[in-house]
Design an enzyme around this catalytic site. Structure first.
Site, short mmCIF file in Angstrom:
data_model
loop_
_atom_site.label_atom_id
_atom_site.label_comp_id
_atom_site.label_asym_id
_atom_site.label_seq_id
_atom_site.Cartn_x
_atom_site.Cartn_y
_atom_site.Cartn_z
N HIS A 141 0.87 -1.18 0.00
CA HIS A 141 0.00 0.00 0.00
C HIS A 141 0.91 1.23 0.00
O HIS A 141 1.69 1.44 0.93
CB HIS A 141 -0.91 0.01 1.24
CG HIS A 141 -1.87 -1.14 1.24
ND1 HIS A 141 -2.11 -1.92 2.34
CD2 HIS A 141 -2.63 -1.64 0.23
CE1 HIS A 141 -3.01 -2.84 2.03
NE2 HIS A 141 -3.33 -2.71 0.75
N HIS B 248 3.35 -3.17 6.83
CA HIS B 248 2.29 -2.19 6.57
C HIS B 248 2.18 -1.24 7.75
O HIS B 248 2.76 -1.46 8.81
CB HIS B 248 0.94 -2.91 6.43
CG HIS B 248 0.82 -3.74 5.20
ND1 HIS B 248 0.00 -3.40 4.15
CD2 HIS B 248 1.43 -4.90 4.84
CE1 HIS B 248 0.09 -4.32 3.20
NE2 HIS B 248 0.95 -5.24 3.59
N GLU C 27 1.78 3.82 2.97
CA GLU C 27 2.17 3.32 4.29
C GLU C 27 3.67 3.49 4.46
O GLU C 27 4.47 2.58 4.19
CB GLU C 27 1.68 1.88 4.45
CG GLU C 27 0.15 1.85 4.34
CD GLU C 27 -0.45 0.48 4.48
OE1 GLU C 27 -1.68 0.38 4.44
OE2 GLU C 27 0.30 -0.51 4.62
N GLU D 12 1.44 -4.98 10.79
CA GLU D 12 0.95 -3.59 10.84
C GLU D 12 1.72 -2.88 11.94
O GLU D 12 1.55 -3.18 13.12
CB GLU D 12 -0.56 -3.55 11.13
CG GLU D 12 -1.41 -4.36 10.18
CD GLU D 12 -1.82 -3.61 8.91
OE1 GLU D 12 -1.49 -2.39 8.80
OE2 GLU D 12 -2.46 -4.22 8.04
ZN LIG Z 1 -1.42 -1.91 4.21
#
Ligand SMILES: [Zn+2]
Length: 362
Positions: free
Chosen positions: A66, A160, A69, A224
């Site tokens: 992504h 992420h 990020e 994350e």
């Molecule tokens: Zn992500």
């Protein structure tokens, strides 16, 4: 702008701004003996001087699947530049992938399609750049790990940052393992990297970590690291434990020591392993009129009482056709999104689970 083959630094910047120079493989050695292989824009591999074919640790960090990020991209960039400038000498075979370069350039999550739904073949047909890139990354990942003798020494962390706040700001998703057992040492490593919670996935998906876990047979996680911020605005103290753990994994003990000392006090506060959650419900939107019964900015892992209404949906006459409630005590919501397409998942609910209730390799 010059080029990477002359400069031998700023790999990420060149990948972002002058990627055409990487359409042919580049290979060279640093003066300390570390071999460098550039496979594609944003895809770089390092082979330590101590490497013997197939032996030892094989480590892959992917970031920017992504594009907005930023913190993991900054950490990976720092590691790559530290190796290229010979500040550190790695002792693991190591690859970094800066995944969605066009999305990074425009500071967006994605350009046409969420890349983290495009793996394990979901990149077919190849109708856009994100699909082509997902297939290209799969190829490099497969080839990288195919050269490893011992899959228990192979690691992929897909890094992420979350979009929203979370009751556990740093968490990982353990991809569905089918009949394999969970790795206790990986749970310990995640705790050392500052990860507060691990969500155990219970079905195949088209995420990158499921691909490398299932198709390549390696230890793999979606990690994350905290909340999304623009480039340069991340408070690196928030990421200190993760940064330290990511450096230490590829370094010999003597070089890893300074990274460990810098975060020692925070590290000793960490529990042995993260809090574990398993999925309770996967709530799919099936009507145009679909509502969540909590505010849009509710943090991930917010718990609800048993029986609390989480979502409801209505037919075109305005009659309520589905009501979704918390079915267990301490049921928590993750990844809520009322605006997904009809037929897609709008919300997951999870419940805490004890390590004693899962199959672990100890
Ligand atoms: Zn992500």
């Amino acid at each position: 702008m010059r080029d990477f083959s002359i400069d031998r630094k700023h790999f990420f910047s060149y990948s972002l701004q002058a990627s055409e120079q990487f359409h042919q493989v580049q290979a060279f050695s640093l003066t300390n003996g570390t071999q460098v292989l550039v496979h594609a824009p944003g895809v770089i591999e390092f082979i330590p001087v101590s490497y013997r074919q197939g032996v030892g640790r094989h480590v892959l960090y992917s970031c920017g699947v992504h594009g907005n990020e930023t913190a993991p991209i900054e950490i990976c960039n720092e590691i790559v530049e530290a190796i290229l400038s010979k500040k550190i000498i790695i002792n693991a075979r190591f690859m970094v992938q800066f995944a969605n370069l066009p999305a990074m350039q425009s500071a967006q999550r994605f350009i046409q399609e969420n890349m983290n739904r495009l793996f394990s073949g979901a990149h077919q047909p190849q109708t856009n750049n994100e699909r082509q890139r997902a297939e290209q990354l799969e190829h490099h990942t497969r080839t990288f790990f195919a050269n490893a003798n011992d899959k228990s020494q192979c690691f992929h962390y897909d890094l992420h940052t979350a979009i929203r706040d979370a009751a556990y700001p740093r968490f990982a998703v353990y991809p569905y393992l089918h009949d394999k057992t969970y790795s206790y040492s990986q749970l310990e490593w995640l705790a050392q990297a500052g990860i507060d919670a691990v969500l155990l996935s219970e079905s195949p998906t088209t995420t990158y970590s499921y691909y490398s876990s299932h198709d390549c047979g390696v230890h793999s996680f979606t990690v994350e690291l905290g909340k999304v911020k623009p480039f340069g605005e991340n408070n690196m103290a928030d990421f200190a434990l993760a940064r330290s753990a990511l450096f230490r994994l590829i370094l010999p003990i003597d070089q890893a020591q300074p990274f460990a000392e810098a975060v020692f006090e925070e590290r000793v506060k960490q529990p042995q392993i993260p809090v574990l959650f398993r999925i309770s419900q996967s709530i799919v939107r099936s009507e145009a009129d679909f509502k969540l019964h909590f505010s849009d900015d509710t943090p991930n892992f917010t718990m609800f009482q048993q029986g609390a209404v989480l979502a409801s949906e209505y037919n075109i006459e305005g009659q309520c056709v589905n009501t979704f409630t918390a079915q267990q005590e301490q049921e928590a919501v993750v990844f809520p999104n009322a605006n997904v397409a009809i037929g897609q998942r709008a919300l997951l609910t999870v419940v805490p689970i004890s390590i004693k209730d899962i199959n672990v390799d100890v």
